[in-house]
Design a protein around this motif. Structure first.
Motif, PDB file in Angstrom:
ATOM      1  N   TRP A 107       0.783  -1.254   0.045  1.00 53.32           N
ATOM      2  CA  TRP A 107       0.113  -0.103  -0.026  1.00 53.32           C
ATOM      3  C   TRP A 107       0.982   1.076  -0.108  1.00 53.32           C
ATOM      4  N   LYS A 132      -8.857  -3.461  -4.024  1.00 53.43           N
ATOM      5  CA  LYS A 132      -9.905  -2.880  -4.301  1.00 53.43           C
ATOM      6  C   LYS A 132     -10.612  -2.336  -3.182  1.00 53.43           C
ATOM      7  N   ASP A 133     -10.719  -2.796  -1.916  1.00 56.63           N
ATOM      8  CA  ASP A 133     -11.218  -2.398  -0.940  1.00 56.63           C
ATOM      9  C   ASP A 133     -10.971  -1.152  -0.492  1.00 56.63           C
ATOM     10  N   ARG A 134      -9.457  -1.006  -0.672  1.00 58.96           N
ATOM     11  CA  ARG A 134      -9.023   0.327  -0.166  1.00 58.96           C
ATOM     12  C   ARG A 134      -9.017   1.233  -1.121  1.00 58.96           C
ATOM     13  N   ASP A 178     -11.735   1.753  -2.697  1.00 59.31           N
ATOM     14  CA  ASP A 178     -13.123   2.164  -2.632  1.00 59.31           C
ATOM     15  C   ASP A 178     -13.058   3.440  -1.372  1.00 59.31           C
ATOM     16  N   LYS A 179     -12.210   2.891  -0.426  1.00 59.37           N
ATOM     17  CA  LYS A 179     -12.229   3.585   0.762  1.00 59.37           C
ATOM     18  C   LYS A 179     -11.351   4.713   0.771  1.00 59.37           C
ATOM     19  N   MET A 180     -10.942   4.945  -0.428  1.00 60.57           N
ATOM     20  CA  MET A 180      -9.981   5.972  -0.670  1.00 60.57           C
ATOM     21  C   MET A 180      -8.546   6.041   0.163  1.00 60.57           C
ATOM     22  N   LEU A 181      -8.166   4.879   0.350  1.00 55.87           N
ATOM     23  CA  LEU A 181      -7.026   4.512   1.042  1.00 55.87           C
ATOM     24  C   LEU A 181      -5.890   4.574   0.269  1.00 55.87           C
ATOM     25  N   SER A 182      -6.196   3.819  -0.986  1.00 53.77           N
ATOM     26  CA  SER A 182      -5.110   3.433  -1.879  1.00 53.77           C
ATOM     27  C   SER A 182      -5.525   4.183  -3.123  1.00 53.77           C
TER      28      SER A 182
END
Lengths: 274, 229
Positions: free
Chosen positions: B79, B122-124, B126-130
């Motif tokens: 990440w 993908k999850d990250r 979507d959460k705007m972490l990546s």
């Protein structure tokens, strides 16, 4: 343990309407004078001095600047940074900058001149708190050699890492190695000799600022080449390929004037050095 | 036949809908400035783009991701790399191209293969972490398929190069045969690039060349554009 050729640590704070020295320490081949106040805004201006006149083989320099909340600092050098030939070890300069909330740093050092066979590694790490502003510039010249040949240095590496609230937001890495690269070819210096970079990070950088910049600076000139682009957070990078330091300084000045007038309601500033 | 072969060909196919066909990475600026106009000038640009940009950014990120997965490193390292590869791209269009293509390749990968790294990534996003980047997604899928590291690196670079050749064929334009000749001629450069990437240390990450970067920045303001970057 690292043996530093020069160390400079400066911490400034805002007292009433003026930015003043809170703490200063220098040792070895670095010196800093008392701040100058170039206008009536209370912004302190410091000149970094390298009394030896140039960086020598294996030299290591360390600088750190801390701006307390709302402090405003203009930081520059007294003259160009000259890096002489480095037969054994490259010259290293590492700078750590901490910008606390609401502070403003304008860091505009003089150009870099790498001599014949010089190797230089520079790393700036800037840690910003929300609401602080950074205006950074650097200028790389084609260097100097006894026979007047350009790009006769071995390598110049400039790295800038900027963190906003501990998250990396800018990673800028230029490395010029004239011996391994076709400096005049496509993708490199493309017939130009000087490279200027300006990085600006500020919440005040609205998206239409680049439009204003395009209206102010002649972007179509054939005598230099400019690229400008928004960062992932409010702010932008500007790069210039040109044929003289003066050309680049004029473009930076125009941009700087626009920023000072639009974001800070300040008059343009002229660094009196000579 | 290696089990991964056909899947790898599919992954490198320029028909893979990642959106690569709409990105020139500054090439279009050079075309409009008349600096790239034929097979020779394009080949020259392509070589510089490979050696001075892809090697230190996308190619290096692909290798690092592969290494990290192989060594079973903490995902935080991947990440962190995703943020570095995104933030080292100062031209906005190039940075956004990486994010868009990365996410599309990720979604596609999830539709084709089922393994946890992709959905974590993908999850990250979507959460705007990546942010997403094709080099990282490619390395994840290649490793999942059992593709050896050097093959993964060279096919990743090949897919990028072949996408650019197709764009040059349309954009300059060049003949289809000229395009294929350029691809053949690129092979030795690709081999050298992979060796170079393998020799890099972390200190080399993200080096860019001034002219390449400037042309990617200038692309934003071209009057006529057939590419998004």
């Amino acid at each position: 343990m690292v043996n530093w050729t020069g160390i400079l640590n400066l911490n400034v704070e805002k007292k009433e309407d003026k930015t003043i020295t809170k703490d200063v320490y220098f040792q070895g081949a670095f010196k800093i004078m008392r701040p100058a106040y170039l206008d009536k805004t209370g912004q302190a201006c410091f000149y970094i001095i390298n009394p030896g006149g140039g960086y020598l083989d294996g030299d290591r320099y360390s600088m750190s600047f801390t701006l307390d909340e709302h402090a405003e600092l203009l930081l520059t050098t007294q003259s160009a940074t000259k890096i002489y030939k480095t037969p054994n070890q490259p010259v290293v300069q590492e700078t750590e900058i901490l910008l606390k909330a609401g502070s403003v740093l304008e860091y505009m050092p003089d150009p870099l001149i790498a001599y014949h066979r010089a190797r230089y590694k520079q790393k700036n790490v800037v840690r910003m708190e929300k609401g602080s502003t950074l205006i950074y510039t650097d200028i790389m010249t084609p260097g100097w050699s006894p026979d007047g040949e350009w790009f006769s240095y071995d390598s110049v590496q400039l790295k800038n890492e900027i963190y906003m609230e501990d998250k990396l937001v800018v990673f800028d890495h230029m490395k010029l190695e004239p011996e391994c690269q076709n400096m005049q070819g496509i993708g490199q210096m493309e017939g130009f000799t000087h490279l200027g970079s300006m990085i600006v990070v500020s919440e005040k950088a609205a998206s239409d600022f680049l439009d204003m910049l395009y209206e102010t600076i002649d972007m179509t000139s054939q005598t230099y080449k400019i690229g400008v682009s928004s960062l992932s957070i409010p702010g932008f990078t500007l790069r210039v390929l040109a044929t003289s330091t003066q050309q680049i300084e004029e473009i930076f000045m125009a941009c700087h004037r626009l920023i000072r007038a639009n974001w800070f309601d300040k008059q343009p500033i002229f660094l009196r050095k000579y | 036949m290696d089990n991964y072969l056909l899947s790898l060909i599919q992954l490198c196919d320029s028909n893979l809908p990642t959106g690569a066909f709409s990105h020139s990475f500054g090439l279009e600026t050079y075309i409009q400035e008349d600096r790239v106009f034929d097979k020779k000038t394009f080949s020259n640009w392509l070589k510089v783009f490979l050696e001075e940009q892809l090697v230190y950014s996308d190619g290096f990120a692909c290798r690092l991701t592969y290494d990290m997965l192989e060594e079973g490193r903490d995902f935080q390292d991947i990440w962190r790399l995703d943020r570095m590869i995104t933030m080292q791209s100062l031209p906005r269009e190039t940075r956004e191209a990486g994010q868009k293509m990365g996410e599309r390749m990720l979604v596609l990968g999830m539709a084709l293969y089922d393994f946890p790294e992709l959905s974590l990534y993908k999850d990250r996003i979507d959460k705007m972490l990546s942010f997403g980047h094709p080099a990282i997604v490619f390395a994840m899928i290649a490793r999942h398929l059992g593709v050896p590291k050097f093959t993964a690196m060279s096919t990743f670079l090949y897919s990028t190069i072949s996408g650019l050749v197709q764009n040059a064929v349309r954009g300059i334009p060049l003949g289809q045969t000229a395009g294929q000749q350029i691809l053949i001629e690129s092979q030795s450069h690709l081999v050298d690039a992979v060796k170079k990437i393998d020799s890099l240390s972390e200190d080399d990450f993200g080096v860019t060349s001034p002219g390449l970067e400037l042309s990617q920045m200038k692309h934003e303001r071209l009057n006529i554009r057939i590419f998004m970057s």
